[in-house]
Write a protein that holds these residues in place. Structure first.
Motif, PDB file in Angstrom:
ATOM      1  N   ALA A   1       0.841  -1.193  -0.156  1.00  0.00           N
ATOM      2  CA  ALA A   1      -0.041  -0.104  -0.220  1.00  0.00           C
ATOM      3  C   ALA A   1       1.003   1.238  -0.069  1.00  0.00           C
ATOM      4  CB  ALA A   1      -0.984   0.072   1.308  1.00  0.00           C
ATOM      5  N   ASN A   2       1.769   1.276   0.801  1.00  0.00           N
ATOM      6  CA  ASN A   2       2.607   2.478   1.086  1.00  0.00           C
ATOM      7  C   ASN A   2       3.406   2.653  -0.355  1.00  0.00           C
ATOM      8  OD1 ASN A   2       2.024   3.107   3.620  1.00  0.00           O
ATOM      9  ND2 ASN A   2       3.723   2.137   4.285  1.00  0.00           N
ATOM     10  N   GLN A   3       4.103   1.753  -1.137  1.00  0.00           N
ATOM     11  CA  GLN A   3       4.795   1.754  -2.212  1.00  0.00           C
ATOM     12  C   GLN A   3       3.779   2.058  -3.388  1.00  0.00           C
ATOM     13  OE1 GLN A   3       7.803   2.717  -1.465  1.00  0.00           O
ATOM     14  NE2 GLN A   3       8.513   1.567  -3.231  1.00  0.00           N
ATOM     15  N   LEU A   4       2.502   1.691  -3.339  1.00  0.00           N
ATOM     16  CA  LEU A   4       1.562   2.129  -4.412  1.00  0.00           C
ATOM     17  C   LEU A   4       1.167   3.494  -4.325  1.00  0.00           C
ATOM     18  CD1 LEU A   4      -0.917  -1.183  -4.172  1.00  0.00           C
ATOM     19  CD2 LEU A   4       0.342  -0.321  -6.441  1.00  0.00           C
ATOM     20  N   THR A   5       0.970   3.939  -3.299  1.00  0.00           N
ATOM     21  CA  THR A   5       0.576   5.291  -3.004  1.00  0.00           C
ATOM     22  C   THR A   5       1.777   6.285  -3.315  1.00  0.00           C
ATOM     23  OG1 THR A   5      -0.629   4.771  -1.291  1.00  0.00           O
ATOM     24  CG2 THR A   5      -0.155   7.298  -1.329  1.00  0.00           C
ATOM     25  N   ARG A   6       3.194   5.913  -3.311  1.00  0.00           N
ATOM     26  CA  ARG A   6       4.144   6.793  -3.543  1.00  0.00           C
ATOM     27  C   ARG A   6       4.495   6.851  -5.112  1.00  0.00           C
ATOM     28  NH1 ARG A   6       9.435   5.177  -0.769  1.00  0.00           N
ATOM     29  NH2 ARG A   6      10.084   7.459  -1.315  1.00  0.00           N
ATOM     30  N   TRP A   7       4.241   5.457  -5.705  1.00  0.00           N
ATOM     31  CA  TRP A   7       4.152   5.336  -7.247  1.00  0.00           C
ATOM     32  C   TRP A   7       3.127   6.361  -8.058  1.00  0.00           C
ATOM     33  CZ3 TRP A   7       8.263   4.930 -10.021  1.00  0.00           C
ATOM     34  CH2 TRP A   7       9.264   4.002  -9.573  1.00  0.00           C
ATOM     35  N   VAL A   8       1.883   6.079  -7.335  1.00  0.00           N
ATOM     36  CA  VAL A   8       0.604   6.835  -7.986  1.00  0.00           C
ATOM     37  C   VAL A   8       1.157   8.367  -7.917  1.00  0.00           C
ATOM     38  CG1 VAL A   8      -1.744   7.488  -7.477  1.00  0.00           C
ATOM     39  CG2 VAL A   8      -1.027   4.997  -7.408  1.00  0.00           C
ATOM     40  N   ASN A   9       1.598   8.742  -6.570  1.00  0.00           N
ATOM     41  CA  ASN A   9       1.745  10.311  -6.605  1.00  0.00           C
ATOM     42  C   ASN A   9       2.796  10.833  -7.444  1.00  0.00           C
ATOM     43  OD1 ASN A   9      -0.195  10.808  -4.751  1.00  0.00           O
ATOM     44  ND2 ASN A   9       1.349  10.196  -2.720  1.00  0.00           N
ATOM     45  N   ASN A  10       3.936  10.048  -7.803  1.00  0.00           N
ATOM     46  CA  ASN A  10       5.048  10.069  -8.575  1.00  0.00           C
ATOM     47  C   ASN A  10       4.537  10.302 -10.053  1.00  0.00           C
ATOM     48  OD1 ASN A  10       7.570  10.421  -9.297  1.00  0.00           O
ATOM     49  ND2 ASN A  10       8.225   8.258  -9.169  1.00  0.00           N
ATOM     50  N   LYS A  11       3.554   9.438 -10.421  1.00  0.00           N
ATOM     51  CA  LYS A  11       3.067   9.373 -11.732  1.00  0.00           C
ATOM     52  C   LYS A  11       2.110  10.543 -11.981  1.00  0.00           C
ATOM     53  CE  LYS A  11      -0.486   6.762 -12.397  1.00  0.00           C
ATOM     54  NZ  LYS A  11      -1.748   7.346 -13.034  1.00  0.00           N
ATOM     55  N   GLU A  12       1.441  10.995 -11.141  1.00  0.00           N
ATOM     56  CA  GLU A  12       0.664  12.307 -11.127  1.00  0.00           C
ATOM     57  C   GLU A  12       1.601  13.624 -11.207  1.00  0.00           C
ATOM     58  OE1 GLU A  12      -2.969  12.512 -10.670  1.00  0.00           O
ATOM     59  OE2 GLU A  12      -2.900  10.774 -10.877  1.00  0.00           O
ATOM     60  N   GLU A  13       2.507  13.601 -10.440  1.00  0.00           N
ATOM     61  CA  GLU A  13       3.579  14.793 -10.564  1.00  0.00           C
ATOM     62  C   GLU A  13       3.972  14.873 -11.861  1.00  0.00           C
ATOM     63  OE1 GLU A  13       8.039  15.877  -8.570  1.00  0.00           O
ATOM     64  OE2 GLU A  13       6.344  14.620  -7.423  1.00  0.00           O
ATOM     65  N   HIS A  14       4.628  13.933 -12.545  1.00  0.00           N
ATOM     66  CA  HIS A  14       5.172  13.878 -13.600  1.00  0.00           C
ATOM     67  C   HIS A  14       4.489  14.244 -14.868  1.00  0.00           C
ATOM     68  CE1 HIS A  14       9.246  13.426 -12.477  1.00  0.00           C
ATOM     69  NE2 HIS A  14       8.808  12.261 -11.436  1.00  0.00           N
ATOM     70  N   ALA A  15       3.144  13.920 -14.874  1.00  0.00           N
ATOM     71  CA  ALA A  15       2.234  13.895 -15.851  1.00  0.00           C
ATOM     72  C   ALA A  15       1.679  15.553 -15.634  1.00  0.00           C
ATOM     73  CB  ALA A  15       0.762  13.163 -15.622  1.00  0.00           C
ATOM     74  N   THR A  16       1.648  15.969 -14.558  1.00  0.00           N
ATOM     75  CA  THR A  16       1.279  17.485 -14.348  1.00  0.00           C
ATOM     76  C   THR A  16       2.544  18.184 -14.886  1.00  0.00           C
ATOM     77  OG1 THR A  16      -0.076  16.846 -12.313  1.00  0.00           O
ATOM     78  CG2 THR A  16       1.007  19.195 -12.568  1.00  0.00           C
ATOM     79  N   LYS A  17       3.606  18.106 -14.445  1.00  0.00           N
ATOM     80  CA  LYS A  17       4.911  18.686 -15.228  1.00  0.00           C
ATOM     81  C   LYS A  17       4.958  18.769 -16.578  1.00  0.00           C
ATOM     82  CE  LYS A  17       7.899  18.249 -11.111  1.00  0.00           C
ATOM     83  NZ  LYS A  17       9.298  17.731 -10.582  1.00  0.00           N
ATOM     84  N   ILE A  18       4.646  17.696 -17.414  1.00  0.00           N
ATOM     85  CA  ILE A  18       4.213  17.704 -18.688  1.00  0.00           C
ATOM     86  C   ILE A  18       3.320  18.534 -19.018  1.00  0.00           C
ATOM     87  CG2 ILE A  18       3.598  16.309 -20.794  1.00  0.00           C
ATOM     88  CD1 ILE A  18       4.917  14.057 -19.490  1.00  0.00           C
ATOM     89  N   GLN A  19       2.132  18.668 -18.461  1.00  0.00           N
ATOM     90  CA  GLN A  19       1.161  19.392 -18.836  1.00  0.00           C
ATOM     91  C   GLN A  19       1.400  20.898 -18.577  1.00  0.00           C
ATOM     92  OE1 GLN A  19      -1.780  17.745 -16.153  1.00  0.00           O
ATOM     93  NE2 GLN A  19      -3.091  16.996 -17.948  1.00  0.00           N
ATOM     94  N   GLU A  20       2.056  21.280 -17.462  1.00  0.00           N
ATOM     95  CA  GLU A  20       2.422  22.624 -17.413  1.00  0.00           C
ATOM     96  C   GLU A  20       3.511  23.160 -18.194  1.00  0.00           C
ATOM     97  OE1 GLU A  20       4.076  22.240 -13.114  1.00  0.00           O
ATOM     98  OE2 GLU A  20       1.861  22.393 -12.365  1.00  0.00           O
ATOM     99  N   THR A  21       4.630  22.175 -18.501  1.00  0.00           N
ATOM    100  CA  THR A  21       5.686  22.736 -19.609  1.00  0.00           C
ATOM    101  C   THR A  21       5.000  22.986 -20.741  1.00  0.00           C
ATOM    102  OG1 THR A  21       7.093  21.389 -18.488  1.00  0.00           O
ATOM    103  CG2 THR A  21       7.695  21.777 -20.825  1.00  0.00           C
ATOM    104  N   MET A  22       4.012  22.036 -21.469  1.00  0.00           N
ATOM    105  CA  MET A  22       3.495  22.221 -22.661  1.00  0.00           C
ATOM    106  C   MET A  22       2.694  23.626 -22.787  1.00  0.00           C
ATOM    107  SD  MET A  22       4.481  20.047 -24.459  1.00  0.00           S
ATOM    108  CE  MET A  22       3.908  20.419 -25.798  1.00  0.00           C
ATOM    109  N   SER A  23       1.972  23.886 -21.573  1.00  0.00           N
ATOM    110  CA  SER A  23       1.068  25.036 -21.499  1.00  0.00           C
ATOM    111  C   SER A  23       1.857  26.395 -21.215  1.00  0.00           C
ATOM    112  CB  SER A  23      -0.094  24.801 -20.713  1.00  0.00           C
ATOM    113  OG  SER A  23       0.166  24.563 -19.140  1.00  0.00           O
TER     114      SER A  23
END
Length: 155
Positions: A70-92
């Motif tokens: 559960a802990n590692q899953l949460t960390r990976w989900v948050n990591n995925k979210e963070e990097h996807a958001t960075k892509i969106q911010e960079t593009m926009s």
């Protein structure tokens, strides 16, 4: 076989963490400072995409024993979210707001529309990567970033 309750626990933990964690935005300041280089920013997009793909792989693997992981899953989900958001911010904030020039729509409309369309595709695919762990979306994101890089750097 994973139980529905463990899936709900993981989802709830991820939701709570995402609402309670501090968010920082590392966007370009929109001042013509000359610090950022297109090559570096394009490379960073690829790094973010690779991180998303790795996170999806890890989430899918760790989900096989969700209670134990559960802990590692949460960390990976948050990591995925963070990097996807960075892509969106960079593009926009970097490409759409600053680097894709409005006057190009007059001088080379086809090139301008291609870059604009690919920018939108990248933003949407990053959103789809946030929504789940379908590695096909990560691969599409990789291809879209490659296509944008080619279109953007074309002379």
């Amino acid at each position: 076989m994973k139980s529905h309750s463990s899936t709900y626990i993981i989802a709830a933990a991820a939701a709570i963490f995402s609402f309670t964690s501090a968010t920082t935005v590392d966007a370009h300041c929109q001042v013509p400072c000359g610090i950022y280089s297109d090559d570096t920013v394009l490379k960073d997009l690829h790094t973010h995409q690779a991180t998303i793909a790795k996170a999806m792989q890890q989430i899918n693997e760790l989900s096989k024993d969700a209670n134990k992981n559960a802990n590692q899953l949460t960390r990976w989900v948050n990591n995925k979210e963070e990097h996807a958001t960075k892509i969106q911010e960079t593009m926009s904030q970097y490409f759409l707001a600053q680097r894709l020039k409005l006057d190009e729509k007059e001088s080379n409309k086809e090139s301008y529309l291609k870059k604009l369309t690919l920018s939108h595709e990248i933003i949407v695919l990053a959103m789809k990567c946030k929504q789940g762990t379908d590695t096909g979306n990560a691969e599409k994101l990789h291809k879209a970033i490659d296509a944008f890089t080619t279109a953007y750097t074309a002379k």
